[in-house]
Design a protein around this motif. Structure first.
Motif: not given
Length: 136
Positions: A79-93
């Motif tokens: 499972i890959i996820a953004a660090h909580p401090s990372q701005p929201a990103a479109d993971i499907t893109t």
């Protein structure tokens, strides 16, 4: 070794090739087909300056997806996820279904021991299979 200052990220020679197999949009998770059987269960970076989870996801050319980490590893998937401090990103893109990625694992020895054959790559992308010595 990179996290403790022994080498640069570019010096890491071992990576695991994986494929994006799904998304959990509500959690902003990216599912890949490399779990602890491919990466090892080593969480040795948990108490270091940066916690890489189970590994650093990278593009095929080895460029890291900054701000993303392999946060979980089941037997057959990660499972890959953004660090909580990372701005929201479109993971499907960023991580489309079927896309191939590389993951830099926390522990090359434990990861390498999981695989009978490795594929050495040169700068042009040509590969040569290397069989691993089995046993002691």
């Amino acid at each position: 070794m990179h996290n403790v200052g022994v080498c640069q990220l570019d010096d890491i020679a071992l990576s695991v090739l994986t494929t994006v197999i799904g998304h959990q949009q509500e959690k902003s998770w990216v599912m890949v087909d490399a779990g602890w059987m491919a990466l090892s269960r080593d969480r040795g970076t948990a108490s270091q300056q940066r916690d890489y989870g189970y590994g650093q996801p990278c593009r095929l050319d080895g460029t890291p997806f900054d701000g993303f980490t392999v946060i979980g590893a089941n037997q057959e998937h990660g499972i890959i996820a953004a660090h909580p401090s990372q701005p929201a990103a479109d993971i499907t893109t960023l991580f489309p279904l079927g896309a191939q990625l590389r993951i830099l694992p926390n522990h090359a020895c434990a990861t390498g021991a999981q695989h009978a054959v490795m594929h050495a790559c040169d700068a042009q992308g040509n590969t040569v299979p290397w069989s691993r010595f089995q046993g002691w």
